[in-house]
Design a protein around this motif. Structure first.
Motif, short mmCIF file in Angstrom:
data_model
loop_
_atom_site.label_atom_id
_atom_site.label_comp_id
_atom_site.label_asym_id
_atom_site.label_seq_id
_atom_site.Cartn_x
_atom_site.Cartn_y
_atom_site.Cartn_z
N ASN A 1 3.62 21.06 -94.68
CA ASN A 1 4.54 21.14 -95.80
C ASN A 1 3.77 21.15 -97.13
O ASN A 1 3.13 20.16 -97.50
N PRO A 2 3.80 22.24 -97.89
CA PRO A 2 3.03 22.31 -99.15
C PRO A 2 3.62 21.43 -100.24
O PRO A 2 2.99 21.24 -101.28
N PHE A 3 4.84 20.90 -100.03
CA PHE A 3 5.49 20.06 -101.04
C PHE A 3 5.40 18.57 -100.71
O PHE A 3 6.03 17.75 -101.40
N SER A 4 4.67 18.22 -99.67
CA SER A 4 4.60 16.82 -99.25
C SER A 4 3.24 16.20 -99.61
O SER A 4 2.20 16.62 -99.09
N ALA B 1 -9.03 24.91 -101.47
CA ALA B 1 -8.52 24.15 -102.61
C ALA B 1 -7.40 24.92 -103.27
O ALA B 1 -7.57 26.10 -103.62
N THR B 2 -6.25 24.30 -103.44
CA THR B 2 -5.09 24.97 -104.02
C THR B 2 -4.42 24.08 -105.06
O THR B 2 -4.64 22.87 -105.11
N ARG B 3 -3.61 24.70 -105.89
CA ARG B 3 -2.72 23.98 -106.79
C ARG B 3 -1.34 24.63 -106.74
O ARG B 3 -1.22 25.86 -106.64
N LEU B 4 -0.33 23.81 -106.85
CA LEU B 4 1.06 24.24 -106.86
C LEU B 4 1.55 24.27 -108.31
O LEU B 4 1.21 23.38 -109.10
N ARG B 5 2.31 25.29 -108.67
CA ARG B 5 2.89 25.32 -110.02
C ARG B 5 3.97 24.25 -110.11
O ARG B 5 4.88 24.18 -109.28
N ALA B 6 3.89 23.41 -111.15
CA ALA B 6 4.87 22.35 -111.36
C ALA B 6 6.06 22.89 -112.16
O ALA B 6 5.88 23.43 -113.25
N HIS B 7 7.23 22.78 -111.62
CA HIS B 7 8.46 23.16 -112.31
C HIS B 7 9.61 22.40 -111.65
O HIS B 7 9.39 21.63 -110.70
N THR B 8 10.81 22.60 -112.13
CA THR B 8 11.92 21.78 -111.68
C THR B 8 12.15 21.90 -110.18
O THR B 8 12.38 20.91 -109.48
N GLY B 9 12.09 23.11 -109.64
CA GLY B 9 12.33 23.30 -108.22
C GLY B 9 11.27 22.61 -107.37
O GLY B 9 11.58 21.96 -106.35
N ALA B 10 10.00 22.73 -107.77
CA ALA B 10 8.92 22.08 -107.02
C ALA B 10 9.02 20.57 -107.14
O ALA B 10 8.74 19.83 -106.17
N GLU B 11 9.43 20.08 -108.29
CA GLU B 11 9.59 18.63 -108.47
C GLU B 11 10.68 18.10 -107.53
O GLU B 11 10.52 17.05 -106.90
N PHE B 12 11.78 18.82 -107.44
CA PHE B 12 12.86 18.42 -106.53
C PHE B 12 12.36 18.33 -105.10
O PHE B 12 12.59 17.34 -104.40
N LEU B 13 11.66 19.36 -104.65
CA LEU B 13 11.20 19.37 -103.26
C LEU B 13 10.17 18.27 -103.01
O LEU B 13 10.20 17.62 -101.96
N SER B 14 9.27 18.05 -103.95
CA SER B 14 8.25 17.02 -103.74
C SER B 14 8.89 15.63 -103.68
O SER B 14 8.46 14.78 -102.89
N LYS B 15 9.93 15.40 -104.48
CA LYS B 15 10.62 14.11 -104.42
C LYS B 15 11.43 13.98 -103.14
O LYS B 15 11.48 12.92 -102.51
N ALA B 16 12.07 15.09 -102.74
CA ALA B 16 12.88 15.05 -101.53
C ALA B 16 12.04 14.79 -100.29
O ALA B 16 12.47 14.09 -99.36
N PHE B 17 10.83 15.35 -100.26
CA PHE B 17 9.97 15.18 -99.09
C PHE B 17 9.05 13.96 -99.20
O PHE B 17 8.22 13.73 -98.32
N SER B 18 9.20 13.19 -100.27
CA SER B 18 8.30 12.05 -100.45
C SER B 18 8.56 10.94 -99.44
O SER B 18 7.72 10.06 -99.26
N GLY B 19 9.71 10.96 -98.77
CA GLY B 19 10.01 9.91 -97.80
C GLY B 19 9.79 10.33 -96.36
O GLY B 19 10.32 9.70 -95.45
#
Length: 677
Positions: free
Chosen positions: A432-435, A398-416
């Protein structure tokens, strides 16, 4: 012969704050210390044993560039934001035993000093950066800088700390004298003082400054023997200690005084790490090594297998091996030694299963799992080994990722990703930890329904974090090359437990990092007992785990690879898709917070961050890095067990498999050891 945790002088000599002339007087003339180093190497025809004061003087003669230092801080901050415990370190949970630290505030202070030209050399600037990053006590958070990869400092007289019987407090001996003790020579004398100070206190002071990378050092100090801090260690252990840097340069020699009144001197020397040293002044060294030469990302060194007996079940020179010993105390005990998880996962599985099956057929009733010096490695291997022992238990991650601007960008970019007409390589697709589309819940049974449900962010103890998700999807990540027993194409074999948890004991020396920490924690939760060897010369408990309990280490270059790939995906959808992943304006807004390629930094650097916190079953709010769990038993090294791993196994078996357990006073643990104090 194996020199276990021989006291590393990198703690005492490598990073030194005391002012020292950058030019050395020689017959009335001032000579650049880098010239002295270069000439010494030419005359001696060796790059080893360079006088330590010359190497230190050369390092501190590198000039300071304030403008580029400020630029470095501003860009590095964008990488540091990916570290998962920034808020927790600033306001740690009550059970965290180390001082709090403000990483981002510390960067602000260093930036201000740089802007005010308060540094006299590039070395001083890098020293402050190293001290700040080390204050997190997390081996997954590292910053390798040019000044730390030029010389390796050591002392000419290695010291060890050994107990007479494994239960009484250890004393400090020279390594040669410790070896004499194994031959029955009782006339050798322990070291009682170093430069006039009590030996244990002297070493302890440097140990405290180094602070390890164990968040509970002040409780258990996870030093394998007191002080594994004065002379060069072996490759087995240098990986952890090479970043634990001391603060004082007190001269080129140490005076060691023995209990019998005799004294000897130990010289501080340096070994050149690069193959050549043509630099005639600090400026030339700075321009060549700090501005141009790349610093490779280095993994924590794997353990060596010297000191272990021969065996049939072995791979990679004994890094994974099973043993049947002729020792009387080990007649019904099999020993599985896993000194690293950074090996081929399929081979680790094959050796482990083959050995455990043979152990049952040979009538072995109990198993020791020796993880001494294990620096971690592939989590796939750790999960697989746990499932080999407990095939009926889902390996919880079980993990959690720190939410910040860079992580938000990557999660949105990999959302497709699911809509792409082409698949990316496996680690950018399934791993991919950001997907959110690749993510599954900790029990491996549910996928997330949307980016928002996965990413959040969720406010937990003052930190903005993602939802709880597994390290990766076992089914999709398990392959014949990286097998996880019972997942994907890999059959559940063995299909039932070969040994009961009460018949399994894990051995560590406190150096158990990352994947090793995960494996130990999950085994403990099934009732497996642990015994930790070494530690400070004090009675009481010690943890089996030290280094980090973080969920994922990601190198700075790895972060940029995700950023670069994300840029490409966004660019592609803006050009070819009627519904792009984000608008041009949003993309531009994100760009201001995204890190640039490490190659574009003014100074070379390496290392990485702990990208994700790891959480234990039943507690989805406290990162494992901030929890405390003592080993079930603690033993000190004796002179014999210092040099012979078989003696370690014998001591562990007698302590926990024998009729009357004998452990260091106050170290027998039931639950949280601090409740017994």
């Amino acid at each position: 012969m194996r020199y276990r945790w021989v006291l590393s002088s990198q703690l005492l000599a490598l990073t030194c704050l005391a002012a020292q002339p950058t030019r050395i007087q020689n017959n009335g003339r001032q000579i650049e210390p880098c010239v002295q180093v270069s000439d010494w190497i030419a005359q001696a025809k060796t790059t080893k044993g360079i006088p330590g004061n010359l190497a230190y003087g050369c390092l501190t003669s590198m000039p300071f560039d304030a403008e580029d230092a400020v630029k470095f801080i501003d860009e590095y901050r964008k990488y540091l934001h990916f570290h998962s415990t920034i808020e927790s370190l600033k306001n740690p949970p009550g059970q965290y035993s180390m001082p709090s630290t403000d990483l981002l505030g510390g960067l602000d202070n260093i930036r201000q000093k740089a802007q005010d030209h308060d540094y006299s050399s590039h070395w001083d600037f890098e020293f402050d950066l190293r001290q700040l990053i080390n204050s997190a006590h997390d081996v997954h958070l590292s910053l390798q800088l040019c000044s730390t990869v030029l010389f390796r400092f050591s002392n000419s007289v290695p010291l060890v700390s050994v107990s007479s019987d494994g239960l009484e407090l250890p004393q400090v001996y020279t390594l040669d004298d410790a070896e004499l003790l194994t031959r029955g020579v009782q006339s050798v004398s322990p070291v009682v003082s170093i430069d006039g100070q009590d030996a244990a206190q002297y070493l302890e002071s440097f140990s405290s400054e180094a602070a390890l990378h164990d968040p509970d050092a002040q409780y258990n100090t996870n030093f394998p023997s007191l002080a594994s801090q004065i002379a060069l260690g072996t490759p087995r252990n240098n990986g952890l200690w090479s970043r634990n840097l001391g603060e004082k340069w007190t001269g080129g020699r140490l005076t060691l005084t023995f209990a019998n009144g005799s004294t000897i001197e130990s010289r501080r020397t340096a070994d050149l790490i690069p193959l050549q040293f043509p630099y005639r002044n600090g400026t030339a060294l700075f321009d060549a090594r700090c501005r141009k030469a790349p610093i490779p990302t280095t993994a924590v060194a794997a353990s060596d297998s010297a000191g272990y007996p021969n065996t049939t079940w072995s791979s990679y020179g004994g890094l994974i091996a099973g043993y049947f010993s002729e020792e009387e105390a080990l007649q019904d005990v099999g020993v599985l030694a896993v000194t690293t998880f950074s090996v081929d996962s399929a081979t680790l599985q094959q050796v482990s299963v083959d050995f455990l099956r043979n152990a049952t057929e040979a009538g072995k009733k109990r198993i020791l799992v020796d993880l001494s010096g294990n620096p971690g490695g592939s989590l796939t291997s750790g999960v697989d080994l746990f499932h080999i022992f407990f095939p009926d238990v889902v390996p919880y991650t079980a993990t959690r990722l720190r939410a910040h601007t860079g992580a938000e960008f990557l999660s949105k970019a990999f959302s497709g990703l699911a809509q792409l007409h082409r698949k990316l390589q496996l680690e950018l697709w399934e791993g991919n930890p950001f997907s959110w589309q690749a993510a599954v819940t900790p029990n491996q049974d549910v996928n997330f329904k949307s980016l928002e449900s996965w990413y959040g962010p969720y406010e937990i103890d003052g930190a903005s974090l993602s939802n709880l998700y597994a390290n990766f999807n076992f089914t999709s990540m398990s392959t014949t090359h990286d097998p996880i027993t019972g997942y994907g194409p890999i059959p559940l074999d063995p299909s039932q437990r070969l040994f009961a948890p009460e018949d399994i004991v894990i051995i560590t020396d406190g150096n158990c990092i990352s994947t090793c920490a995960y494996f130990v924690d999950r085994m403990q939760r099934q009732g497996v007992r642990t015994v930790a060897f070494g530690g400070r010369p004090q009675y009481g408990p010690m943890q089996a785990i030290g280094g980090t309990r973080g969920g994922q280490n990601l190198a700075y270059g790895g972060i940029y690879s995700y950023v670069e790939t994300a840029h490409g995906l966004i660019r592609e959808t803006l050009q070819n898709d009627s519904s792009p992943l984000m608008s041009t304006q949003e993309w531009a807004r994100f760009n201001r917070s995204l890190p640039v390629d490490p190659d574009e930094f003014p100074f070379v650097f390496g290392g990485g961050v702990n990208l994700r916190n790891e959480y234990a079953p039943g507690d989805d709010e406290t990162p494992q890095q901030f929890t405390y769990k003592a080993a079930d038993c603690r033993l000190f090294y004796t002179a014999e067990s210092w040099f012979s791993q078989e003696a370690v196994w014998r001591a562990a078996a007698v302590a926990l498999f024998g009729g009357n357990s004998s452990c260091v006073r106050g170290s027998m643990s039931i639950g949280d050891a601090r409740q017994q104090q």
